[in-house]
Design a protein around this motif. Structure first.
Motif, PDB file in Angstrom:
ATOM      1  N   ILE A   6      35.734 111.917 -29.101  1.00  0.00           N
ATOM      2  CA  ILE A   6      35.209 113.251 -29.385  1.00  0.00           C
ATOM      3  C   ILE A   6      34.533 113.875 -28.166  1.00  0.00           C
ATOM      4  O   ILE A   6      34.313 115.078 -28.131  1.00  0.00           O
ATOM      5  N   TRP A   7      34.170 113.062 -27.179  1.00  0.00           N
ATOM      6  CA  TRP A   7      33.592 113.561 -25.930  1.00  0.00           C
ATOM      7  C   TRP A   7      33.787 112.499 -24.865  1.00  0.00           C
ATOM      8  O   TRP A   7      33.655 111.307 -25.142  1.00  0.00           O
ATOM      9  N   TYR A   8      34.112 112.932 -23.633  1.00  0.00           N
ATOM     10  CA  TYR A   8      34.336 111.986 -22.544  1.00  0.00           C
ATOM     11  C   TYR A   8      34.023 112.647 -21.211  1.00  0.00           C
ATOM     12  O   TYR A   8      34.405 113.791 -20.980  1.00  0.00           O
ATOM     13  N   SER A   9      33.312 111.923 -20.332  1.00  0.00           N
ATOM     14  CA  SER A   9      33.015 112.381 -18.975  1.00  0.00           C
ATOM     15  C   SER A   9      33.834 111.529 -18.003  1.00  0.00           C
ATOM     16  O   SER A   9      33.480 110.365 -17.764  1.00  0.00           O
ATOM     17  N   PRO A  10      34.935 112.060 -17.455  1.00  0.00           N
ATOM     18  CA  PRO A  10      35.739 111.275 -16.512  1.00  0.00           C
ATOM     19  C   PRO A  10      34.950 110.835 -15.277  1.00  0.00           C
ATOM     20  O   PRO A  10      35.158 109.743 -14.760  1.00  0.00           O
ATOM     21  N   ALA A  11      34.022 111.655 -14.819  1.00  0.00           N
ATOM     22  CA  ALA A  11      33.240 111.315 -13.630  1.00  0.00           C
ATOM     23  C   ALA A  11      32.356 110.093 -13.874  1.00  0.00           C
ATOM     24  O   ALA A  11      32.168 109.262 -12.988  1.00  0.00           O
ATOM     25  N   LYS A  12      31.809 109.988 -15.070  1.00  0.00           N
ATOM     26  CA  LYS A  12      30.914 108.869 -15.390  1.00  0.00           C
ATOM     27  C   LYS A  12      31.607 107.772 -16.197  1.00  0.00           C
ATOM     28  O   LYS A  12      31.027 106.724 -16.430  1.00  0.00           O
ATOM     29  N   ARG A  13      32.826 108.022 -16.658  1.00  0.00           N
ATOM     30  CA  ARG A  13      33.638 107.079 -17.442  1.00  0.00           C
ATOM     31  C   ARG A  13      32.920 106.583 -18.700  1.00  0.00           C
ATOM     32  O   ARG A  13      32.978 105.409 -19.043  1.00  0.00           O
ATOM     33  N   TYR A  14      32.254 107.485 -19.392  1.00  0.00           N
ATOM     34  CA  TYR A  14      31.698 107.128 -20.687  1.00  0.00           C
ATOM     35  C   TYR A  14      31.847 108.308 -21.637  1.00  0.00           C
ATOM     36  O   TYR A  14      32.116 109.434 -21.228  1.00  0.00           O
ATOM     37  N   GLY A  15      31.699 108.016 -22.924  1.00  0.00           N
ATOM     38  CA  GLY A  15      31.838 109.067 -23.915  1.00  0.00           C
ATOM     39  C   GLY A  15      31.495 108.544 -25.300  1.00  0.00           C
ATOM     40  O   GLY A  15      30.820 107.519 -25.447  1.00  0.00           O
ATOM     41  N   PHE A  16      32.012 109.261 -26.308  1.00  0.00           N
ATOM     42  CA  PHE A  16      31.747 108.904 -27.698  1.00  0.00           C
ATOM     43  C   PHE A  16      33.046 108.921 -28.480  1.00  0.00           C
ATOM     44  O   PHE A  16      33.912 109.758 -28.249  1.00  0.00           O
ATOM     45  N   VAL A  17      33.158 107.982 -29.406  1.00  0.00           N
ATOM     46  CA  VAL A  17      34.306 107.889 -30.284  1.00  0.00           C
ATOM     47  C   VAL A  17      33.809 107.965 -31.722  1.00  0.00           C
ATOM     48  O   VAL A  17      32.747 107.437 -32.049  1.00  0.00           O
ATOM     49  N   ALA A  18      34.550 108.680 -32.569  1.00  0.00           N
ATOM     50  CA  ALA A  18      34.214 108.795 -33.983  1.00  0.00           C
ATOM     51  C   ALA A  18      35.168 107.901 -34.777  1.00  0.00           C
ATOM     52  O   ALA A  18      36.387 108.091 -34.706  1.00  0.00           O
ATOM     53  N   PRO A  19      34.648 106.922 -35.507  1.00  0.00           N
ATOM     54  CA  PRO A  19      35.515 106.079 -36.323  1.00  0.00           C
ATOM     55  C   PRO A  19      36.209 106.905 -37.404  1.00  0.00           C
ATOM     56  O   PRO A  19      35.606 107.819 -37.971  1.00  0.00           O
ATOM     57  N   VAL A  20      37.480 106.595 -37.692  1.00  0.00           N
ATOM     58  CA  VAL A  20      38.210 107.366 -38.696  1.00  0.00           C
ATOM     59  C   VAL A  20      37.694 107.102 -40.101  1.00  0.00           C
ATOM     60  O   VAL A  20      37.861 107.945 -40.986  1.00  0.00           O
ATOM     61  N   ASP A  21      37.055 105.953 -40.318  1.00  0.00           N
ATOM     62  CA  ASP A  21      36.546 105.657 -41.657  1.00  0.00           C
ATOM     63  C   ASP A  21      35.135 106.179 -41.880  1.00  0.00           C
ATOM     64  O   ASP A  21      34.494 105.849 -42.869  1.00  0.00           O
ATOM     65  N   GLY A  22      34.643 107.007 -40.967  1.00  0.00           N
ATOM     66  CA  GLY A  22      33.321 107.616 -41.120  1.00  0.00           C
ATOM     67  C   GLY A  22      32.248 106.821 -40.408  1.00  0.00           C
ATOM     68  O   GLY A  22      32.523 105.899 -39.643  1.00  0.00           O
ATOM     69  N   GLY A  23      31.024 107.184 -40.655  1.00  0.00           N
ATOM     70  CA  GLY A  23      29.913 106.548 -39.962  1.00  0.00           C
ATOM     71  C   GLY A  23      29.551 107.351 -38.726  1.00  0.00           C
ATOM     72  O   GLY A  23      30.153 108.379 -38.425  1.00  0.00           O
ATOM     73  N   GLY A  24      28.599 106.852 -37.993  1.00  0.00           N
ATOM     74  CA  GLY A  24      28.127 107.554 -36.809  1.00  0.00           C
ATOM     75  C   GLY A  24      29.049 107.389 -35.619  1.00  0.00           C
ATOM     76  O   GLY A  24      29.877 106.475 -35.560  1.00  0.00           O
ATOM     77  N   ASP A  25      28.908 108.294 -34.671  1.00  0.00           N
ATOM     78  CA  ASP A  25      29.659 108.214 -33.424  1.00  0.00           C
ATOM     79  C   ASP A  25      29.192 106.986 -32.652  1.00  0.00           C
ATOM     80  O   ASP A  25      28.038 106.575 -32.740  1.00  0.00           O
ATOM     81  N   ILE A  26      30.111 106.400 -31.870  1.00  0.00           N
ATOM     82  CA  ILE A  26      29.826 105.186 -31.123  1.00  0.00           C
ATOM     83  C   ILE A  26      30.065 105.458 -29.646  1.00  0.00           C
ATOM     84  O   ILE A  26      31.100 106.011 -29.263  1.00  0.00           O
ATOM     85  N   VAL A  27      29.116 105.067 -28.818  1.00  0.00           N
ATOM     86  CA  VAL A  27      29.238 105.259 -27.378  1.00  0.00           C
ATOM     87  C   VAL A  27      30.235 104.249 -26.812  1.00  0.00           C
ATOM     88  O   VAL A  27      30.399 103.154 -27.352  1.00  0.00           O
ATOM     89  N   PHE A  28      30.908 104.630 -25.725  1.00  0.00           N
ATOM     90  CA  PHE A  28      31.763 103.697 -25.002  1.00  0.00           C
ATOM     91  C   PHE A  28      31.642 103.956 -23.514  1.00  0.00           C
ATOM     92  O   PHE A  28      31.307 105.051 -23.085  1.00  0.00           O
ATOM     93  N   PRO A  58      25.233 100.110 -31.444  1.00  0.00           N
ATOM     94  CA  PRO A  58      26.655  99.752 -31.406  1.00  0.00           C
ATOM     95  C   PRO A  58      27.363 100.368 -30.200  1.00  0.00           C
ATOM     96  O   PRO A  58      27.032 101.470 -29.777  1.00  0.00           O
ATOM     97  N   GLU A  59      28.328  99.635 -29.664  1.00  0.00           N
ATOM     98  CA  GLU A  59      29.093 100.098 -28.517  1.00  0.00           C
ATOM     99  C   GLU A  59      30.572  99.781 -28.754  1.00  0.00           C
ATOM    100  O   GLU A  59      30.910  98.677 -29.178  1.00  0.00           O
ATOM    101  N   ALA A  60      31.434 100.764 -28.504  1.00  0.00           N
ATOM    102  CA  ALA A  60      32.879 100.552 -28.627  1.00  0.00           C
ATOM    103  C   ALA A  60      33.375  99.895 -27.347  1.00  0.00           C
ATOM    104  O   ALA A  60      33.037 100.327 -26.252  1.00  0.00           O
ATOM    105  N   ARG A  61      34.167  98.837 -27.505  1.00  0.00           N
ATOM    106  CA  ARG A  61      34.701  98.117 -26.340  1.00  0.00           C
ATOM    107  C   ARG A  61      36.193  97.896 -26.502  1.00  0.00           C
ATOM    108  O   ARG A  61      36.707  97.901 -27.612  1.00  0.00           O
ATOM    109  N   HIS A  62      36.853  97.669 -25.401  1.00  0.00           N
ATOM    110  CA  HIS A  62      38.295  97.382 -25.363  1.00  0.00           C
ATOM    111  C   HIS A  62      39.099  98.523 -25.991  1.00  0.00           C
ATOM    112  O   HIS A  62      39.985  98.291 -26.804  1.00  0.00           O
TER     113      HIS A  62
END
Length: 71
Positions: A6-28, A58-62
């Motif tokens: 849902i958001w990504y900064s290519p310069a810093k290589r981090y962002g947020f992902v929203a799980p499809v089953d709901g819940g809060g956004d997760i940083v990666f 929580p952190e999204a990995r891989h």
């Protein structure tokens, strides 16, 4: 787990992902090789990932492109 970037900064290589089953956004944060495999990691990109505990919560990995069937 499946989600969508849902958001990504290519310069810093981090962002947020929203799980499809709901819940809060997760940083990666992406390594250089992960950033290359996801391409531009544009908002709206479907991804699958693992969730790990980190000191900041929580952190999204891989992250990898596409959704996989949930077991």
């Amino acid at each position: 787990m499946n989600g969508e970037i849902i958001w990504y900064s290519p310069a810093k290589r981090y962002g947020f992902v929203a799980p499809v089953d709901g819940g809060g956004d997760i940083v990666f944060a992406l390594s250089a090789s992960e950033a290359g495999s996801l391409g531009a990691a544009a908002c709206g990109l479907a991804v699958h990932f693992l969730v790990a505990d980190s000191p900041g919560g929580p952190e999204a990995r891989h992250l990898a492109p596409g959704h996989v069937p949930e077991l």
